[in-house]
Design a protein around this motif. Structure first.
Motif, PDB file in Angstrom:
ATOM      1  N   VAL A   1     -28.837 -41.494  19.268  1.00 54.62           N
ATOM      2  CA  VAL A   1     -28.769 -42.649  20.163  1.00 54.62           C
ATOM      3  C   VAL A   1     -28.836 -42.102  21.584  1.00 54.62           C
ATOM      4  CG1 VAL A   1     -27.534 -44.736  20.805  1.00 54.62           C
ATOM      5  CG2 VAL A   1     -27.281 -43.811  18.486  1.00 54.62           C
ATOM      6  N   TYR A   2     -29.963 -42.333  22.234  1.00 57.08           N
ATOM      7  CA  TYR A   2     -30.209 -41.764  23.565  1.00 57.08           C
ATOM      8  C   TYR A   2     -30.010 -42.866  24.605  1.00 57.08           C
ATOM      9  CZ  TYR A   2     -32.332 -38.728  27.083  1.00 57.08           C
ATOM     10  OH  TYR A   2     -32.567 -37.951  28.194  1.00 57.08           O
ATOM     11  N   LEU A   3     -28.934 -42.758  25.374  1.00 60.36           N
ATOM     12  CA  LEU A   3     -28.537 -43.799  26.313  1.00 60.36           C
ATOM     13  C   LEU A   3     -29.015 -43.482  27.729  1.00 60.36           C
ATOM     14  CD1 LEU A   3     -24.878 -44.328  25.054  1.00 60.36           C
ATOM     15  CD2 LEU A   3     -26.865 -45.790  24.580  1.00 60.36           C
ATOM     16  N   GLU A   4     -29.451 -44.506  28.424  1.00 58.42           N
ATOM     17  CA  GLU A   4     -29.895 -44.356  29.811  1.00 58.42           C
ATOM     18  C   GLU A   4     -28.679 -44.422  30.731  1.00 58.42           C
ATOM     19  OE1 GLU A   4     -32.842 -43.536  30.666  1.00 58.42           O
ATOM     20  OE2 GLU A   4     -33.892 -43.850  28.770  1.00 58.42           O
ATOM     21  N   GLN A   5     -27.882 -43.363  30.691  1.00 56.08           N
ATOM     22  CA  GLN A   5     -26.639 -43.310  31.467  1.00 56.08           C
ATOM     23  C   GLN A   5     -26.583 -42.014  32.267  1.00 56.08           C
ATOM     24  OE1 GLN A   5     -23.584 -46.165  29.088  1.00 56.08           O
ATOM     25  NE2 GLN A   5     -23.537 -44.052  28.428  1.00 56.08           N
ATOM     26  N   GLU A   6     -27.611 -41.784  33.045  1.00 53.07           N
ATOM     27  CA  GLU A   6     -27.689 -40.574  33.876  1.00 53.07           C
ATOM     28  C   GLU A   6     -26.482 -40.493  34.809  1.00 53.07           C
ATOM     29  OE1 GLU A   6     -28.679 -37.204  35.042  1.00 53.07           O
ATOM     30  OE2 GLU A   6     -30.544 -38.065  34.261  1.00 53.07           O
ATOM     31  N   GLY A   7     -26.050 -39.277  35.048  1.00 53.44           N
ATOM     32  CA  GLY A   7     -24.969 -39.064  36.009  1.00 53.44           C
ATOM     33  C   GLY A   7     -23.674 -39.739  35.620  1.00 53.44           C
ATOM     34  N   ARG A   8     -23.331 -39.657  34.326  1.00 55.26           N
ATOM     35  CA  ARG A   8     -22.135 -40.320  33.782  1.00 55.26           C
ATOM     36  C   ARG A   8     -22.114 -41.799  34.136  1.00 55.26           C
ATOM     37  NH1 ARG A   8     -19.445 -35.341  35.438  1.00 55.26           N
ATOM     38  NH2 ARG A   8     -18.290 -36.412  37.081  1.00 55.26           N
TER      39      ARG A   8
ATOM     40  N   ALA B   1     -23.534 -43.299  36.698  1.00 58.18           N
ATOM     41  CA  ALA B   1     -23.639 -43.632  38.124  1.00 58.18           C
ATOM     42  C   ALA B   1     -25.049 -43.433  38.671  1.00 58.18           C
ATOM     43  CB  ALA B   1     -22.648 -42.799  38.937  1.00 58.18           C
ATOM     44  N   GLY B   2     -25.918 -42.747  37.922  1.00 54.69           N
ATOM     45  CA  GLY B   2     -27.281 -42.537  38.363  1.00 54.69           C
ATOM     46  C   GLY B   2     -27.528 -41.155  38.935  1.00 54.69           C
ATOM     47  N   LEU B   3     -28.801 -40.850  39.150  1.00 55.23           N
ATOM     48  CA  LEU B   3     -29.194 -39.503  39.573  1.00 55.23           C
ATOM     49  C   LEU B   3     -28.781 -39.197  41.008  1.00 55.23           C
ATOM     50  CD1 LEU B   3     -30.621 -36.985  38.496  1.00 55.23           C
ATOM     51  CD2 LEU B   3     -32.770 -37.909  39.388  1.00 55.23           C
ATOM     52  N   ILE B   4     -28.895 -40.177  41.898  1.00 55.53           N
ATOM     53  CA  ILE B   4     -28.487 -39.942  43.290  1.00 55.53           C
ATOM     54  C   ILE B   4     -26.989 -39.640  43.358  1.00 55.53           C
ATOM     55  CG2 ILE B   4     -28.273 -40.967  45.577  1.00 55.53           C
ATOM     56  CD1 ILE B   4     -31.123 -40.256  44.838  1.00 55.53           C
ATOM     57  N   ALA B   5     -26.196 -40.442  42.646  1.00 58.76           N
ATOM     58  CA  ALA B   5     -24.753 -40.200  42.618  1.00 58.76           C
ATOM     59  C   ALA B   5     -24.448 -38.820  42.045  1.00 58.76           C
ATOM     60  CB  ALA B   5     -24.057 -41.279  41.799  1.00 58.76           C
TER      61      ALA B   5
ATOM     62  N   ARG C   1     -28.538 -39.590  28.905  1.00 58.33           N
ATOM     63  CA  ARG C   1     -29.601 -38.875  29.606  1.00 58.33           C
ATOM     64  C   ARG C   1     -29.034 -37.907  30.653  1.00 58.33           C
ATOM     65  NH1 ARG C   1     -34.941 -39.452  31.076  1.00 58.33           N
ATOM     66  NH2 ARG C   1     -35.183 -41.428  29.979  1.00 58.33           N
ATOM     67  N   CYS C   2     -29.609 -36.711  30.707  1.00 55.18           N
ATOM     68  CA  CYS C   2     -29.286 -35.724  31.744  1.00 55.18           C
ATOM     69  C   CYS C   2     -30.577 -35.014  32.120  1.00 55.18           C
ATOM     70  CB  CYS C   2     -28.240 -34.725  31.254  1.00 55.18           C
ATOM     71  SG  CYS C   2     -27.900 -33.411  32.458  1.00 55.18           S
ATOM     72  N   LEU C   3     -31.229 -35.479  33.167  1.00 55.74           N
ATOM     73  CA  LEU C   3     -32.489 -34.887  33.589  1.00 55.74           C
ATOM     74  C   LEU C   3     -32.323 -33.408  33.912  1.00 55.74           C
ATOM     75  CD1 LEU C   3     -35.487 -35.273  34.474  1.00 55.74           C
ATOM     76  CD2 LEU C   3     -34.603 -35.720  36.776  1.00 55.74           C
ATOM     77  N   TYR C   4     -31.258 -33.064  34.598  1.00 55.75           N
ATOM     78  CA  TYR C   4     -31.049 -31.673  34.995  1.00 55.75           C
ATOM     79  C   TYR C   4     -30.997 -30.745  33.779  1.00 55.75           C
ATOM     80  CZ  TYR C   4     -29.751 -32.909  39.867  1.00 55.75           C
ATOM     81  OH  TYR C   4     -29.741 -33.350  41.164  1.00 55.75           O
ATOM     82  N   GLY C   5     -30.140 -31.099  32.825  1.00 59.93           N
ATOM     83  CA  GLY C   5     -29.905 -30.202  31.701  1.00 59.93           C
ATOM     84  C   GLY C   5     -30.987 -30.220  30.649  1.00 59.93           C
ATOM     85  N   GLU C   6     -31.672 -31.357  30.498  1.00 60.02           N
ATOM     86  CA  GLU C   6     -32.643 -31.500  29.415  1.00 60.02           C
ATOM     87  C   GLU C   6     -34.063 -31.142  29.842  1.00 60.02           C
ATOM     88  OE1 GLU C   6     -29.925 -35.238  28.048  1.00 60.02           O
ATOM     89  OE2 GLU C   6     -32.067 -35.571  28.400  1.00 60.02           O
TER      90      GLU C   6
END
Length: 215
Positions: free
Chosen positions: A90-97, A99-103, A56-61
């Protein structure tokens, strides 16, 4: 997973429309845990189908950020899968490599402050440069009964994860043109820090070479 969740998952087959094209699709939880992500199964894929493992990449997607290649990679993967009529995302919930969105936001801020790339910024802040894992994605693909796949990726770690569960993997490059100078710098950082198969600007022919398998 509860019985109700299992029943709902078994009935997820529906029509997916994109770019004017209808494709049958069903959805499964990665490793049976929706918190890890989901498998989006298009059509009726079998051995040697196209597979994209994507974090997952909220920024880019969703926000159309031009600072990375995540959005273009996802769209190109879907284009290729739809063109074949079947395949798996396969869409993985691994935002921010992982570490998450805040990181992720803190990493961007540190990169802007220091002039370093975001991998270095992460480690400066005490995060792993890349904390993602692809083991659950690999197990989920193997559980579908697949023996071999064509993996849309530039990342050797994704290939290795599938090899580790005895899948026969043909890595297929997924090159997209950088949307900005910042995105180009990010691609360069992925090549330097993580060994991604991304051709340097002075080696365009690399995009057409056969990618190596883990040795």
């Amino acid at each position: 997973m509860t019985a109700a969740e299992g029943a709902a998952e078994s009935d997820t087959g529906h029509r997916f429309t994109r770019n004017g094209q209808d494709t049958p699709m069903r959805v499964l939880a990665v490793d049976g845990d929706p918190a890890l992500g989901h498998l989006l199964i298009f059509g009726d894929p079998d051995d040697n189908c196209l597979v994209r493992i994507h974090s997952r990449c909220l920024y880019g997607e969703a926000l159309d950020s031009q600072d990375c290649d995540c959005g273009p990679e996802l769209r190109k993967s879907l284009d290729l899968i739809q063109a074949e009529g079947s395949g798996i995302l396969v869409y993985l919930e691994q935002e921010g490599r992982g570490a998450g969105l805040i990181a992720k936001a803190l990493g961007y801020r540190e990169a802007e402050r220091s002039g370093a790339d975001t991998f270095t910024a992460y480690t400066t802040l005490g995060y792993p440069a890349d904390g993602r894992s692809y083991a659950s994605a690999a197990r989920s693909l193997a559980a579908l009964g697949l023996g071999k796949v064509r993996l849309l990726t530039n990342n050797p770690e994704k290939v290795q994860a599938l090899v580790d569960v005895d899948l026969d993997v043909t890595p297929e490059p997924l090159y997209t043109s950088p949307l900005s100078a910042r995105a180009a710098a990010y691609l360069d950082a992925k090549r330097r820090h993580r060994g991604h198969w991304i051709p340097a600007d002075d080696d365009p022919a690399a995009a057409h070479r056969r990618l190596p398998l883990p040795g």
